[in-house]
Design a protein around this motif. Structure first.
Motif, short mmCIF file in Angstrom:
data_model
loop_
_atom_site.label_atom_id
_atom_site.label_comp_id
_atom_site.label_asym_id
_atom_site.label_seq_id
_atom_site.Cartn_x
_atom_site.Cartn_y
_atom_site.Cartn_z
N GLY A 1 7.26 -7.76 6.79
CA GLY A 1 7.05 -8.90 5.90
C GLY A 1 7.39 -8.57 4.46
N ILE A 2 6.91 -7.42 3.99
CA ILE A 2 7.21 -7.00 2.62
C ILE A 2 8.71 -6.97 2.41
N SER A 3 9.41 -6.45 3.42
CA SER A 3 10.85 -6.23 3.25
C SER A 3 11.65 -7.52 3.34
N THR B 1 10.34 -10.89 2.65
CA THR B 1 9.94 -12.06 1.89
C THR B 1 10.59 -12.06 0.51
N GLY B 2 10.84 -13.26 0.03
CA GLY B 2 11.39 -13.39 -1.31
C GLY B 2 10.36 -13.92 -2.28
N ASP B 3 9.10 -13.86 -1.85
CA ASP B 3 8.03 -14.44 -2.64
C ASP B 3 7.07 -13.34 -3.07
N ALA B 4 6.81 -13.23 -4.33
CA ALA B 4 6.04 -12.11 -4.85
C ALA B 4 4.61 -12.10 -4.31
N PHE B 5 4.00 -13.29 -4.17
CA PHE B 5 2.63 -13.29 -3.69
C PHE B 5 2.57 -13.05 -2.20
N ASN B 6 3.53 -13.63 -1.50
CA ASN B 6 3.62 -13.38 -0.07
C ASN B 6 3.76 -11.88 0.21
N ALA B 7 4.52 -11.22 -0.64
CA ALA B 7 4.67 -9.77 -0.49
C ALA B 7 3.32 -9.08 -0.61
N PHE B 8 2.47 -9.61 -1.52
CA PHE B 8 1.13 -9.03 -1.67
C PHE B 8 0.34 -9.19 -0.38
N VAL B 9 0.43 -10.38 0.23
CA VAL B 9 -0.30 -10.61 1.47
C VAL B 9 0.13 -9.60 2.53
N PHE B 10 1.43 -9.43 2.66
CA PHE B 10 1.92 -8.49 3.66
C PHE B 10 1.56 -7.05 3.31
N LEU B 11 1.56 -6.77 2.02
CA LEU B 11 1.16 -5.44 1.58
C LEU B 11 -0.26 -5.14 2.05
N GLU B 12 -1.13 -6.15 1.91
CA GLU B 12 -2.51 -5.96 2.34
C GLU B 12 -2.62 -5.87 3.86
N VAL B 13 -1.84 -6.71 4.57
CA VAL B 13 -1.85 -6.65 6.03
C VAL B 13 -1.52 -5.24 6.49
N SER B 14 -0.45 -4.69 5.91
CA SER B 14 -0.06 -3.36 6.35
C SER B 14 -1.07 -2.31 5.90
N SER B 15 -1.59 -2.45 4.67
CA SER B 15 -2.53 -1.44 4.18
C SER B 15 -3.82 -1.44 4.98
N LEU B 16 -4.41 -2.63 5.20
CA LEU B 16 -5.68 -2.69 5.91
C LEU B 16 -5.54 -2.12 7.31
N LEU C 1 2.74 -3.18 -12.15
CA LEU C 1 3.55 -3.12 -10.92
C LEU C 1 3.89 -1.68 -10.57
N THR C 2 4.41 -0.98 -11.58
CA THR C 2 4.89 0.38 -11.32
C THR C 2 3.75 1.26 -10.83
N VAL C 3 2.63 1.21 -11.54
CA VAL C 3 1.52 2.07 -11.15
C VAL C 3 0.95 1.63 -9.80
N GLY C 4 0.79 0.32 -9.64
CA GLY C 4 0.20 -0.19 -8.40
C GLY C 4 1.02 0.18 -7.19
N ILE C 5 2.30 -0.08 -7.26
CA ILE C 5 3.14 0.20 -6.10
C ILE C 5 3.33 1.71 -5.92
N SER C 6 3.39 2.43 -7.06
CA SER C 6 3.54 3.89 -6.95
C SER C 6 2.37 4.51 -6.20
N LEU C 7 1.18 3.92 -6.38
CA LEU C 7 0.02 4.39 -5.61
C LEU C 7 0.28 4.26 -4.12
N ALA D 1 6.90 0.35 0.62
CA ALA D 1 6.44 0.27 -0.77
C ALA D 1 7.58 0.59 -1.74
N VAL D 2 8.39 1.58 -1.37
CA VAL D 2 9.53 1.92 -2.22
C VAL D 2 10.48 0.73 -2.32
N TYR D 3 10.63 0.04 -1.19
CA TYR D 3 11.48 -1.16 -1.19
C TYR D 3 10.99 -2.14 -2.25
N LEU D 4 9.67 -2.32 -2.28
CA LEU D 4 9.09 -3.32 -3.18
C LEU D 4 9.38 -2.97 -4.64
#
Lengths: 514, 493
Positions: B126-128, B130-145, B216-222, B256-259
């Motif tokens: 999903g992260i890879s 989606t073209g929507d910044a917030f949607n990417a967040f949702v998928f980021l959380e799906v994968s992280s959780l 963004l940089t710090v958050g995604i770098s984490l 995450a690097v993609y993002l």
């Protein structure tokens, strides 16, 4: 078969052997038959190629482009042909020898031994036929990695320590110095292909040129130019067949071969001579020749003495090419072949002494000539060739080197060659004399490790060392093809640069970063 | 019909698979579902990348709501490349999972594990896509959780702590990301990335934009463990179930690097990111610290999974180094290393997984003499190790080649030297394992060890051969990566 197919065959034959050998690890006779057959076929392949190259053919083939700028491609030029012919021919002899040695000493893990050996030969062929720096580097690294298990074959602490040193120096120099040199070369010239007359002219000069040369000379650790020579004595913990073919022929020659190739086909002899950027190399090589000889004088362990002698002899080749005259370059090419066949004889003899009498030291060799006349005669021939006396192959290379040095007025080089000849005599003649003329040491029988009631070594060993000793003399008597190839290398080089002095070409397209 | 909806199916198929896994409850059945899904997903990814190569960017309006109001799924070459990478890794690895997971996770939890795996896959795909910044967040959380939970299923009790550590760090990262999106939304009034990129130029005060960029940089770098934000990673990889480690090491950081690539190059653009603040220099410095620091730490690890985890931190340094160099060869090197590191590290973890399967752990002592008992596994480990070192003929060399050329284009010869020096450190940590495996005599449990079962050996060797294949034939890796790099730097939408 086309020559292109033969080139591929020369690479694939030993590589296939690697895959087939383990299938027969429970049938040693069949397994060794495969090695011998494969080495015979490889010899035939190379022989056909050799005849065609002597006829003036220069086959080349591109396999694949790894990325657009990195092709894996092969092309046969005279120098590579010499190297391939030497390594390919000696593989047969060495295989016969290996069988005698490995069985005579009940060495473990023989299947692994023959596999790694075949892989090393395949890598050697790749180096010999490489058409560009990337291809050469690829096989150069494969050669390092495939010989590591051979160096550590014994598996004890000493082998492990030797292996570490081997790997760290060879991988270290090649990744830290050679690889950046190759990348830099590509970046500056937009090319990595071995080209007649070199690729540097008009694109690289001054300090950069000298720095690049240094990166190459010291990055090619296999050439064992001091201070990058430490891996070679360390590698002597390997079984003797490994020391004989790999650390007297394939690996070390791959090193000096690469140095010669880089200087002739990347830098260009004339360009280096004109700019003077390579003058220091003469002194470094000279220092290595003398220093290694002095160290060799002090070694009592036979294989270590031979190893330092190799370090010294390798730098002859570097010195010869550093004289930067066509004639001495011929000498360099001839010395690659001459030293190979003589040094392998010496190692065969050393292994023979170990197998028959468990002798590892020079002090134990007194009077051994009477019990093992074949072995010691071969040793004598090899030793004389190291000194560079006729009627042995060692004379040839030195002759041309001296001629080139004198014509070029490089009196330092002349002096170095003369002094080192005396030193060589100093560490080979006494051994030969005492082995034949002095009586056996009466205390020797007290040494538990040494066997006294022995005759000659197993037949395989004796056949092998006789063959190479004969080869050492034959090369002196019939140097025709070798000289023809060596001079073909130089002719091409000077012809082109003399006929068409290229104007400083502009870097092409995307590579203009100057 | 199906062809038109491929972008949606790319995400929905694994999502449905996850739900099915929970419903069937049985471990082996859940594995089978996961297997089928894992083999369908790359087919979709292949179809997508062929479409992109053929006809350019695919824009898909989710639910028929046209962007920028609705959520847009947008597949360009970079997206398609990452989608293909993640789904192929899953497809190769899943046959391996059955036995490995069975040996490490109790029966009752196995179906959950596969559900989590598929959710994680959903999130990353999903992260890879989606073209929507917030949607990417949702998928980021799906994968992280799902990742936190997967790690916590490790049989070592320290897995819980590792998962918790990652949870805290990951949540901070996610929060930073949302803050950044919030700022960007306030400034531009849109969440669609293409739209956002177009409107950034009109923003009067740029300061908030840079604040957002920093978040963004710090958050995604984490999330992708850029040094020094990597502290969660070694424990997580060391104590997670081995299959999870192998899969995550090959894929999770890549998404995450993609993002970050997406935001740096597509949303902000090169000029805004690298032109004003010294982000390039910062990235290069941090990358170098990762390459050296993490590699040196790896040398001292006796837990081999942990050692490889530190090696991952170092390898991520190569990827970000390429971004920091910000020219075509650099970016090519960074992007191609996404793929090259995925296959290499995947191969290493699968080989180590075999040893965990036989020995119960992957401590250096468990490797004593293993070369004699598990020759194929250990030979594979050695070959993949050569790729980590970057020996020519392996995938790792290709990445380093591009990075070195990129450094020279800047005129930085010293960086080339550092690059090759760092690979020497990997010689030490890989060599240490190889030495123990081949030069020590087998003792204790090793005496009875045998080669890992075929269902594990084959996937491992597919990965191992891939490290060689992608070192020689690179049109699908470096070829596409260099096209991506050219597009990204040119700011092609």
């Amino acid at each position: 078969m086309t020559s292109q197919t033969l080139i591929i065959l020369a690479l694939v034959l030993p590589a296939l052997t690697v895959l087939v050998i383990p299938l027969f690890h429970r049938q040693p006779n069949l397994r060794e038959t495969i090695t011998i057959t494969s080495s015979g076929l490889l010899f035939l392949t190379i022989l056909i190629l050799l005849i065609r190259v002597l006829d003036g053919e220069r086959p080349s083939i591109e396999l694949i482009r790894v990325v657009p700028d990195l092709p894996i491609s092969f092309a046969i030029e005279p120098l590579g042909m010499i190297f391939a012919a030497v390594a390919g021919t000696l593989w047969i002899v060495n295989s016969i020898y290996s069988i005698g040695y490995m069985r005579g000493n009940n060495e473990p893990r023989q299947t692994q031994f023959y596999m790694c050996f075949a892989l090393a030969i395949s890598a050697t062929m790749g180096i010999a036929f490489a058409d560009n720096l990337f291809t050469l580097f690829l096989f150069y690294e494969v050669l390092t990695l495939s010989t590591y298990p051979l160096v550590t074959h014994k598996g004890n602490a000493e082998a492990k320590a030797g292996g570490r040193k081997y790997l760290i120096i060879l991988l270290g120099t090649s990744t830290v110095l050679l690889l950046p040199a190759i990348i830099w070369t590509w970046f500056l010239t937009g090319s990595m292909t071995f080209t007649i007359g070199g690729i540097m002219a008009g694109k690289v000069d001054g300090l950069t040129l000298g720095l690049l040369l240094a990166l190459y000379v010291f990055g090619i650790g296999k050439a064992a130019v001091m201070p990058m020579h430490g891996w070679l004595p360390a590698a002597m913990v390997a079984p003797t067949p490994v020391s004989a073919l790999l650390h007297a022929v394939a690996v070390v020659k791959a090193g000096v071969f690469t140095v010669v190739k880089v200087i002739v086909y990347i830098f260009g002899i004339d360009y280096l001579a004109d700019t003077g950027a390579g003058d220091w190399l003469l002194y470094i090589a000279g220092f290595t020749i003398l220093m290694a000889s002095v160290i060799a004088l002090r070694q009592d362990n036979l294989k270590r003495r031979l190893a330092f002698s190799t370090v010294s002899q390798l730098s002859y080749v570097v010195l010869a090419v550093a004289i930067l005259s066509p004639i001495s370059a011929i000498g360099a090419a001839m010395h690659i072949a001459a030293h190979a066949v003589s040094k392998i004889t010496l190692f065969f003899a050393a292994g023979s002494l170990y197998t028959a009498a468990h002798i590892t030291k020079i002090s134990q060799m007194r009077g051994i000539g009477r019990k093992m006349p074949w072995t010691m005669t071969a040793f004598a021939i090899g030793g004389i060739s190291m000194i560079g006396l006729p009627p042995t192959a060692g004379f040839l290379g030195k002759w041309f080197m001296l001629q080139g040095a004198m014509e070029g007025g490089k009196w330092v080089a002349v002096g170095i060659i003369i002094i080192s000849t005396i030193l060589n005599a100093g560490y080979f003649l006494p051994v030969i004399v005492s082995a034949f003329l002095r009586p056996v040491d009466p205390n020797a029988s007290k040494d538990k490790d040494i066997v006294t009631d022995h005759g000659e070594a197993p037949l395989g060993i004796v056949i092998a060392l006789t063959l190479t000793a004969a080869g050492t003399i034959a090369l002196f008597l019939f140097p025709g093809p070798l000289y023809e190839l060596a001079s073909a290398m130089v002719d091409m080089g000077t012809e082109v640069t003399n006929v068409a002095p290229e104007p400083p070409a502009l870097p092409v397209g995307g590579n203009s970063h100057e | 019909m199906i062809v038109d909806n491929l972008p949606a199916l790319q995400v929905i198929v694994p999502l449905l698979g996850a739900i099915l896994c929970v419903l069937v409850r049985r471990g082996w059945l859940a594995w089978f579902i996961a297997l089928v899904v894992s083999w369908i997903v790359p087919l979709i990814a292949v179809a997508l990348i062929l479409q992109v190569l053929d006809g350019g960017v695919i824009s898909y309006a989710m639910g028929g709501w046209a962007p920028p109001v609705g959520i847009e799924y947008r597949v360009d070459l970079l997206s398609a490349f990452v989608l293909l990478l993640i789904s192929m890794v899953g497809a190769v690895m899943l046959p391996y999972a059955n036995l490995s997971v069975e040996s490490e996770i109790s029966d009752g939890k196995r179906a959950w594990f596969y559900a989590l795996y598929l959710l994680c896959m959903t999130g990353m795909l999903g992260i890879s896509i989606t073209g929507d910044a917030f949607n990417a967040f949702v998928f980021l959380e799906v994968s992280s959780l799902s990742t936190y939970a997967m790690i916590a299923l490790g049989k070592d009790r320290r897995a819980l702590l590792a998962a918790y550590q990652y949870l805290i760090m990951g949540t901070i990262g996610a929060t930073f990301y949302v803050i950044a999106i919030g700022i960007l939304y306030t400034m531009t009034g849109t969440l669609n990335m293409v739209d956002m990129s177009g409107r950034l130029g009109d923003v009067a005060t740029v300061r908030p934009l840079f604040a957002a960029l920093a978040f963004l940089t710090v958050g995604i770098s984490l999330k992708f463990a850029l040094f020094p934000l990597h502290s969660w990673l070694p424990n997580a990889y060391a104590y997670a179930p081995t299959f999870a480690t192998a899969f995550l090491a090959s894929t999770a950081t890549k998404a995450a690097v993609y993002l970050i690539l997406r935001f740096f190059f597509s949303v902000y653009g090169v000029a805004l990111v690298f032109g004003i603040h010294p982000i390039s220099e910062m990235l290069i410095a941090l990358s170098l610290m990762a390459m050296f620091g993490a590699s040196i730490v790896a040398v001292y690890q006796d837990n081999i999974k942990r050692m490889l985890a530190y090696s991952s931190v170092a390898q991520i340094g190569y990827i970000t180094l390429g971004f920091g160099l910000a020219n075509v060869p650099g970016l090519t090197g960074g992007v191609v290393h996404l793929a090259n590191h995925a296959v290499t590290k995947g191969a290493l973890f699968l080989a180590v997984g075999g040893i965990v399967y036989r020995m119960g752990a992957a401590h250096l002592d468990d490797f004593k003499g293993i070369g004699k008992k598990m020759p194929l596994t250990m030979a594979g480990f050695t070959i993949a190790g050569l790729s980590i070192i970057g020996v020519p003929g392996t995938a790792g060399f290709i990445s380093k080649w591009y990075l070195a050329i990129a450094a020279l284009e800047h005129g930085w010869g010293w960086l080339v030297m550092l690059l090759v020096l760092s690979s020497l450190i990997s010689v030490i940590y890989i060599g240490r394992v190889v030495e123990v495996a081949y030069f020590r005599e087998p003792e204790g449990k090793v005496m009875n060890a045998t080669e890992m079962p075929l269902s594990m050996l084959i996937p491992a060797w597919v990965m191992i051969l891939a490290t060689i294949y992608f070192g020689i034939e690179t049109s699908w890796t470096a070829g596409i990566a260099s096209q991506i790099a050219t597009d990204l730097l040119a700011g092609v939408q």
